[in-house]
Design a protein around this motif. Structure first.
Motif, mmCIF file in Angstrom:
data_model
loop_
_atom_site.group_PDB
_atom_site.id
_atom_site.type_symbol
_atom_site.label_atom_id
_atom_site.label_comp_id
_atom_site.label_asym_id
_atom_site.label_seq_id
_atom_site.Cartn_x
_atom_site.Cartn_y
_atom_site.Cartn_z
ATOM 1 N N LYS A 67 0.858 -1.178 0.000
ATOM 2 C CA LYS A 67 0.000 0.000 0.000
ATOM 3 C C LYS A 67 0.897 1.232 0.000
ATOM 4 C CE LYS A 67 -3.670 2.531 2.365
ATOM 5 N NZ LYS A 67 -4.518 2.656 1.153
ATOM 6 N N GLY A 68 0.919 1.923 -1.100
ATOM 7 C CA GLY A 68 1.684 3.157 -1.184
ATOM 8 C C GLY A 68 3.175 2.942 -1.370
ATOM 9 N N LEU A 69 3.878 4.066 -1.431
ATOM 10 C CA LEU A 69 5.319 4.055 -1.657
ATOM 11 C C LEU A 69 6.053 4.061 -0.322
ATOM 12 C CD1 LEU A 69 5.594 6.560 -4.639
ATOM 13 C CD2 LEU A 69 5.698 4.058 -4.719
ATOM 14 N N ASP A 70 6.257 2.882 0.241
ATOM 15 C CA ASP A 70 7.009 2.773 1.482
ATOM 16 C C ASP A 70 8.457 3.197 1.271
ATOM 17 O OD1 ASP A 70 5.179 1.999 3.359
ATOM 18 O OD2 ASP A 70 5.431 -0.141 3.004
ATOM 19 N N THR A 71 9.101 3.576 2.348
ATOM 20 C CA THR A 71 10.518 3.895 2.312
ATOM 21 C C THR A 71 11.315 2.704 1.780
ATOM 22 O OG1 THR A 71 10.284 5.362 4.217
ATOM 23 C CG2 THR A 71 12.495 4.564 3.731
ATOM 24 N N ASN A 72 12.198 2.972 0.822
ATOM 25 C CA ASN A 72 13.081 1.934 0.283
ATOM 26 C C ASN A 72 12.312 0.832 -0.461
ATOM 27 O OD1 ASN A 72 16.053 1.602 0.456
ATOM 28 N ND2 ASN A 72 15.546 -0.447 1.178
ATOM 29 N N LEU A 73 11.121 1.146 -0.969
ATOM 30 C CA LEU A 73 10.241 0.115 -1.514
ATOM 31 C C LEU A 73 10.897 -0.676 -2.644
ATOM 32 C CD1 LEU A 73 7.426 -1.196 -1.467
ATOM 33 C CD2 LEU A 73 6.701 0.498 -3.156
ATOM 34 N N TYR A 74 11.558 0.008 -3.586
ATOM 35 C CA TYR A 74 12.159 -0.690 -4.724
ATOM 36 C C TYR A 74 13.153 -1.750 -4.251
ATOM 37 C CZ TYR A 74 14.345 -1.403 -9.312
ATOM 38 O OH TYR A 74 14.818 -1.951 -10.483
ATOM 39 N N GLU A 75 14.077 -1.359 -3.374
ATOM 40 C CA GLU A 75 15.097 -2.297 -2.888
ATOM 41 C C GLU A 75 14.475 -3.400 -2.036
ATOM 42 O OE1 GLU A 75 15.246 0.943 -2.747
ATOM 43 O OE2 GLU A 75 16.969 1.486 -4.009
ATOM 44 N N ASN A 76 13.455 -3.046 -1.251
ATOM 45 C CA ASN A 76 12.785 -4.056 -0.429
ATOM 46 C C ASN A 76 12.180 -5.157 -1.292
ATOM 47 O OD1 ASN A 76 13.375 -2.378 1.733
ATOM 48 N ND2 ASN A 76 11.311 -1.542 1.884
ATOM 49 N N LEU A 77 11.435 -4.752 -2.325
ATOM 50 C CA LEU A 77 10.785 -5.740 -3.182
ATOM 51 C C LEU A 77 11.794 -6.481 -4.050
ATOM 52 C CD1 LEU A 77 7.574 -3.799 -4.337
ATOM 53 C CD2 LEU A 77 7.960 -5.165 -2.274
ATOM 54 N N GLU A 78 12.818 -5.778 -4.501
ATOM 55 C CA GLU A 78 13.829 -6.424 -5.344
ATOM 56 C C GLU A 78 14.537 -7.548 -4.604
ATOM 57 O OE1 GLU A 78 17.241 -5.087 -8.543
ATOM 58 O OE2 GLU A 78 17.108 -3.959 -6.664
ATOM 59 N N SER A 79 14.672 -7.427 -3.291
ATOM 60 C CA SER A 79 15.374 -8.461 -2.519
ATOM 61 C C SER A 79 14.675 -9.811 -2.593
ATOM 62 C CB SER A 79 15.519 -8.022 -1.063
ATOM 63 O OG SER A 79 14.270 -8.013 -0.386
ATOM 64 N N THR A 80 13.370 -9.838 -2.898
ATOM 65 C CA THR A 80 12.686 -11.126 -3.048
ATOM 66 C C THR A 80 12.774 -11.651 -4.478
ATOM 67 O OG1 THR A 80 10.646 -9.790 -3.077
ATOM 68 C CG2 THR A 80 11.097 -11.055 -1.112
ATOM 69 N N PHE A 81 13.099 -10.795 -5.425
ATOM 70 C CA PHE A 81 13.344 -11.256 -6.802
ATOM 71 C C PHE A 81 14.705 -11.947 -6.921
ATOM 72 C CE2 PHE A 81 9.953 -8.313 -7.820
ATOM 73 C CZ PHE A 81 9.358 -8.839 -8.950
ATOM 74 N N ASN A 307 14.488 -3.748 8.337
ATOM 75 C CA ASN A 307 13.306 -2.906 8.394
ATOM 76 C C ASN A 307 13.681 -1.454 8.092
ATOM 77 O OD1 ASN A 307 11.031 -1.970 11.104
ATOM 78 N ND2 ASN A 307 10.776 -1.814 8.894
ATOM 79 N N ALA A 308 13.216 -0.944 6.953
ATOM 80 C CA ALA A 308 13.509 0.436 6.572
ATOM 81 C C ALA A 308 12.609 1.381 7.361
ATOM 82 C CB ALA A 308 13.294 0.622 5.069
ATOM 83 N N ILE A 309 13.228 2.221 8.199
ATOM 84 C CA ILE A 309 12.479 3.194 8.991
ATOM 85 C C ILE A 309 12.413 4.499 8.202
ATOM 86 C CG2 ILE A 309 12.325 4.451 11.166
ATOM 87 C CD1 ILE A 309 12.049 1.455 11.484
#
Length: 467
Positions: A67-81, A307-309
């Motif tokens: 939901k929305g653009l969380d902090t560091n979202l691109y890198e967070n999701l890329e880590s599961t790819f 956890n990206a704060i």
């Protein structure tokens, strides 16, 4: 000291003895968390499953509600790819077709065409918890029995999935002759990192990486009760489908087993993920239900959930803690009432008075010894999780945030313990028994003030069950 006269056993003497015993117990837990942290997290071997062919390892469905653009979202999701595991799929879910997170997901899917990934748009409302509503269709769509649910503000190492599957399927063998219970859930200690120079962000980082991590590791090592943060959880969907959220053991008759007939009023909505939509802390309730209803256990892997704060002000931090404590109060009341006596400052006062009462130790001497040792243990835990010592350039900043967190702990607790309402995403919820929630109608002046202050700012719902 006792001198043979029973009259010397006064209430203050008894309190002092209890205080010393309590102080010793908390130090044992702290040292246990530090020791296990060193042993478990300073060396993370590569799993044999990381290079195994797809047909030799169990399949995993990785679910990421967004939901929305969380902090560091691109890198967070890329880590599961980029997981070193040959048999998994990614399922991203959003409630709104206009959600900004969709652009990030589509870009990553195009970047990694060999990774099986799909997007589910649209929620299925089964309760007041929007995360559960977001996940229901993903669970139904998942191709594999093992599911890995990660919050969108979490980034993981490339070997995390393989090591987590190992922990679920092949947990460490105990030296005890007692039969080990099956592992049904693998979870990870949160390790916070900050990329926004806000005071609240720094305090949250200091808290999660020291006191929270230390006690979280210790309590899960003792394993007398379920204690799970839901940022990164791996479990079996078939286990979840047996749960009804009652936390009471119940027989699960197998098909054709000839057991007692199922109640005619039973429906699919009586068990499974949807029953946890009425809880604000669905992740903790799922973990507790696995523990108590199926009599299974949890396991910490040697990985952390980074956890990206984001941009958290001091006020954000305070109300975040208030929310957690108020939720926890309705789930584990006794532990919540004892919480101030587990914190560094209050505990130091208890210890200094108790030792002075029993042994005549100067209060200033106990305080002088207590704080440096406590800080050393916390810094050691942070080093174990991060994999490196705290940089000297950040030392004083980190210690300042740590000290402010400790000083704020009691005032925040006092403020939180008196209320039952929590404000989240601009909505007001009223806590009820067992952690269930309902939408609060109206709301007081404080709720209105918080709603106006926060506006539409997106906030993650983190598991409130902390130590």
């Amino acid at each position: 000291m006792l001198n043979g006269n029973d009259s010397s056993i006064t209430p203050s003497f008894v309190l002092a003895v209890v205080g010393v015993i309590w102080y010793k117990v908390l130090w044992i837990l702290g040292l246990l968390g530090c020791f296990v942290g060193r042993r478990r997290y300073r060396l993370r071997p590569r799993s044999p499953s990381a290079s195994a062919p797809p047909h030799t390892v169990p399949g995993v469905s990785v679910l990421r509600p967004l939901k929305g653009l969380d902090t560091n979202l691109y890198e967070n999701l890329e880590s599961t790819f980029t997981q070193e595991y040959s048999n998994y799929e990614l399922i991203f879910s959003v409630a709104d077709k206009n959600d900004q997170a969709l652009g990030v997901v589509r870009e990553l899917i195009a970047k990694y065409p060999l990774v099986k990934a799909e997007i589910i748009v649209g929620e299925e409302v089964v309760g007041v918890n929007p995360k559960v509503n977001n996940l229901v269709r993903s669970f139904r769509k998942a191709a594999h029995d093992i599911v890995w649910v990660l919050d969108s503000n979490v980034m993981v190492d490339s070997g995390t999935l393989a090591r987590s599957v190992d922990a679920l399927i092949h947990p460490p063998t105990s030296k005890s002759k007692k039969k080990q219970k099956r592992i049904a859930l693998v979870h990870h200690v949160p390790l916070a990192f900050v990329n926004e120079p806000q005071l609240g962000s720094r305090i949250e980082e200091a808290f999660l990486n020291t006191n929270h991590a230390k006690m979280y590791i210790a309590i899960n090592t003792v394993a007398l009760e379920s204690c799970v943060v839901g940022k990164s959880n791996l479990y079996r969907r078939s286990d979840l489908e047996k749960l009804d959220g009652s936390l009471k053991p119940h027989p699960i008759p197998s098909p054709g087993a000839g057991g007692p007939a199922q109640s005619p009023t039973h429906t699919d909505r009586d068990r499974g993920l949807q029953v946890f939509g009425k809880f604000l802390a669905e992740d903790n309730m799922i973990a507790s239900s696995l523990w108590h209803e199926l009599d299974v256990r949890h396991e910490l892997s040697c990985d952390v959930a980074r956890n990206a704060i984001g941009n958290m002000t001091l006020s954000d931090y305070i109300w975040r803690r208030v929310r957690w404590i108020r939720v926890r109060k309705h789930m584990v009341l006794a532990a919540t009432l004892l919480e101030p006596f587990t914190e560094c400052v209050v505990l130091s006062l208890v210890a200094s008075w108790s030792l002075h009462r029993l042994l005549g130790v100067p209060i200033w001497l106990t305080l002088l010894i207590h704080y440096p040792l406590w800080i050393m243990i916390d810094l050691d835990v942070n080093e174990s999780l991060a994999g490196h010592p705290l940089p000297l350039s950040r030392m004083w900043q980190f210690l300042g945030a740590w000290a402010l967190r400790e000083l704020l702990a009691l005032p925040i607790w006092c403020m939180a313990i008196l209320g039952d309402e929590v404000v989240w995403r601009g909505e007001t919820y009223r806590m009820m028994r067992n952690g269930e929630v309902e939408h609060a109608t109206g709301g007081g002046c404080l709720s209105s003030l918080l709603r106006r202050k926060r506006g539409d700012h997106y906030e993650r719902l983190d598991n409130p069950v902390e130590i």
